[in-house]
Scaffold this active site. Structure first.
Site, PDB file in Angstrom:
ATOM      1  N   SER A   1       1.018  -1.431   0.275  1.00 48.90           N
ATOM      2  CA  SER A   1      -0.230  -0.067  -0.190  1.00 48.90           C
ATOM      3  C   SER A   1       0.764   0.941   0.122  1.00 48.90           C
ATOM      4  O   SER A   1       1.339   1.658  -0.988  1.00 48.90           O
ATOM      5  CB  SER A   1      -1.168  -0.209   1.413  1.00 48.90           C
ATOM      6  OG  SER A   1      -2.068   1.345   1.291  1.00 48.90           O
TER       7      SER A   1
ATOM      8  N   ASP B   1      -2.177   6.062  -4.142  1.00 44.03           N
ATOM      9  CA  ASP B   1      -0.823   5.557  -2.842  1.00 44.03           C
ATOM     10  C   ASP B   1      -0.612   4.597  -3.689  1.00 44.03           C
ATOM     11  O   ASP B   1      -0.500   4.493  -4.551  1.00 44.03           O
ATOM     12  CB  ASP B   1      -1.164   4.528  -1.155  1.00 44.03           C
ATOM     13  CG  ASP B   1      -2.696   3.928  -1.540  1.00 44.03           C
ATOM     14  OD1 ASP B   1      -3.073   3.798  -2.415  1.00 44.03           O
ATOM     15  OD2 ASP B   1      -2.964   3.169  -0.261  1.00 44.03           O
TER      16      ASP B   1
ATOM     17  N   ASP C   1      -0.798   1.075  -4.024  1.00 39.17           N
ATOM     18  CA  ASP C   1      -2.033  -0.314  -4.582  1.00 39.17           C
ATOM     19  C   ASP C   1      -3.295   0.841  -5.024  1.00 39.17           C
ATOM     20  O   ASP C   1      -4.091  -0.237  -5.166  1.00 39.17           O
ATOM     21  CB  ASP C   1      -2.065  -1.122  -4.118  1.00 39.17           C
ATOM     22  CG  ASP C   1      -2.809  -0.439  -2.347  1.00 39.17           C
ATOM     23  OD1 ASP C   1      -2.873   0.340  -2.047  1.00 39.17           O
ATOM     24  OD2 ASP C   1      -2.984  -1.712  -2.048  1.00 39.17           O
TER      25      ASP C   1
ATOM     26  N   ASP D   1      -5.475   2.013  -3.022  1.00 37.65           N
ATOM     27  CA  ASP D   1      -7.122   1.512  -2.173  1.00 37.65           C
ATOM     28  C   ASP D   1      -7.582   2.912  -2.171  1.00 37.65           C
ATOM     29  O   ASP D   1      -8.413   2.635  -1.227  1.00 37.65           O
ATOM     30  CB  ASP D   1      -6.889   0.500  -1.806  1.00 37.65           C
ATOM     31  CG  ASP D   1      -6.349   0.400  -0.592  1.00 37.65           C
ATOM     32  OD1 ASP D   1      -5.254   1.612  -0.533  1.00 37.65           O
ATOM     33  OD2 ASP D   1      -5.771  -0.136   0.446  1.00 37.65           O
TER      34      ASP D   1
END
Length: 448
Positions: A104, A241, A243, A245
């Protein structure tokens, strides 16, 4: 022994904490536990795998694929794709599970493994604990044609982008936006979705070198986005960010719009359209007190959960609620997603601007953020943070000092070796002073 799973999967330093051997064992454990729970429905199980751009994602993806296939699971490898993209593919395809290789917002040397159940939802604590309990156990290994296959998932990016754009009601034509992809998984999908939706798009942080993921860019480093918005004269900037999400934004003047403000904007939109179930917005304990006050003024109830978007989702699912999320920018729009989706959030934020004809700054003014100080205390025993008597006494004293004009939140991080001390107060000075005082006590009492 500390729990292996944190608030968002298993995470740590790649090839140290998160090894190929661990990735194999976790994948085998997930296959066995989910199969035992009946998730596979008696058919040959299928898993979808994706990763962000980190260099360690290559060997960890290979290890996860090997573990799943050795347990008799067919693996479809979607390659580099945002976490919410993986969740969408799992849901849309009817796959039995999904595995995301990502840390992340963490720096490039870290990596992690997140599991998704059938339907594209994150696993509850008890299922994660069951997987952890199966690590290292003896098991009967399938042979011959009973082992799983590993094949590419063709068209994953196109399927996800089409889904994103299809959630909008109108074109975004006329909006100029800067997109910061954090040198991560959204480098292709984020800008492409916004362009197809009609926006004029300027892109930063779109390097494919995963060694630079989240490095001075993305939702945890808004300075580059703020500068780019001013340089291009854009109406808004959005930052994901690693990833993708989560999504944060900046207005045309470069002022930050955090997750609380974004949720306020989108919750009001849903309420006006009669789509905000029970007039409720679900947030975590980290959301600013100003959000609660603003939503109260507009007749919206705030439901509150522990930190972690999966806990938000659990509460949303339980109550059938329409939207929820975190101050950090994880926003879940239940009609269109099963997890926090930064790109979906950005699209709907821009749609609200077009529909209302209002600027991002004007929309964000719906709430006034209470001054907030957040200190991450490192080098301490975070497991003792909530049980140490002196620390608890200091927190209670600070809460009495603030009364109803502020609040204190002290919590161990679920993804990093730190204790977070957060204080909200009527002034920045008071919030900072109390936070520093409490952080000092935490360092003294919990030092390793």
């Amino acid at each position: 022994m500390a729990r292996l799973f944190g608030t968002d999967g298993v995470r740590g330093r790649a090839n140290d904490d998160i090894t190929a051997e661990l990735a194999v064992e976790l994948s085998v454990g997930a296959a066995h536990v989910l199969g035992t729970l009946g998730a596979f429905g008696g058919t040959r199980p299928r898993a979808i795998l994706a990763r962000d751009t980190r260099p360690s994602g290559d060997f960890l993806s290979a290890a996860v694929s090997a573990g799943l296939a050795s347990a008799g699971v067919d693996v479809l490898d979607a390659g580099i794709l945002p976490t919410p993209g993986l969740a969408h593919l799992v849901q849309a395809s009817g796959a039995d599970l999904g595995v995301m290789i990502s840390a992340s917002h963490n720096p490039a040397p870290d990596n992690g493994i997140k599991f998704f159940a059938r339907g594209g939802t994150k696993l509850p604590d008890e299922v994660e604990d069951a997987i952890e309990a199966r690590l290292g156990e003896q098991w009967e290994r399938p042979q011959g044609t009973d082992v799983g296959t590993i094949t590419p998932y063709e068209g994953a990016i196109e399927q996800y982008v089409t889904h994103l754009v299809g959630t909008l009601d109108i074109s975004l034509e006329g909006i100029s936006v800067v997109v910061d992809c954090a040198n991560g998984a959204a480098a292709i999908t984020g800008p492409e979705a916004l362009r197809r939706a009609g926006a004029t798009v300027h892109v930063i942080g779109d390097r494919s070198d995963g060694g630079l993921i989240n490095d001075g860019v993305g939702s945890t480093h808004l300075e580059a986005l703020q500068a780019a918005v001013r340089e291009h004269g854009a109406d808004i900037g959005v930052a994901f960010d690693g990833d993708a999400d989560r999504c944060l934004a900046v207005d045309a003047g470069g002022h930050e719009i955090d997750g609380d403000q974004i949720m306020a904007i989108l919750a009001l939109d849903l309420k006006e359209r009669g789509k905000l179930h029970e007039d409720t917005l679900v947030v975590t304990v980290m959301s600013n007190l100003g959000l609660k006050l603003a939503m109260r003024d507009h007749g919206i109830i705030l439901g509150q959960t522990a930190v972690g978007d999966r806990y938000v989702l659990e509460e949303m699912t339980l109550g059938g609620f329409s939207i929820g999320g975190e101050q950090s920018g994880h926003v879940i729009i239940a009609e269109h997603a099963t997890t926090g989706d930064g790109e979906l959030t950005a699209l709907h934020l821009l749609q609200r601007m077009v529909q209302t004809g209002r600027t991002a700054r004007d929309l964000a003014s719906v709430m006034t953020r209470m001054p907030q100080a957040l200190i991450n205390v490192r080098g301490v025993d975070k497991a003792r943070a909530t049980i140490d008597h002196e620390v608890r006494t200091a927190v209670e004293a600070a809460e009495r000092e603030l009364g109803e004009s502020g609040r204190v939140l002290l919590r161990p991080s679920g993804t990093e070796p730190v204790v977070r001390v957060m204080v909200e107060a009527p002034t920045d000075e008071e919030a900072t002073a109390i936070a520093e005082r409490l952080a000092g006590i935490v360092r003294e009492r919990l030092a390793l």
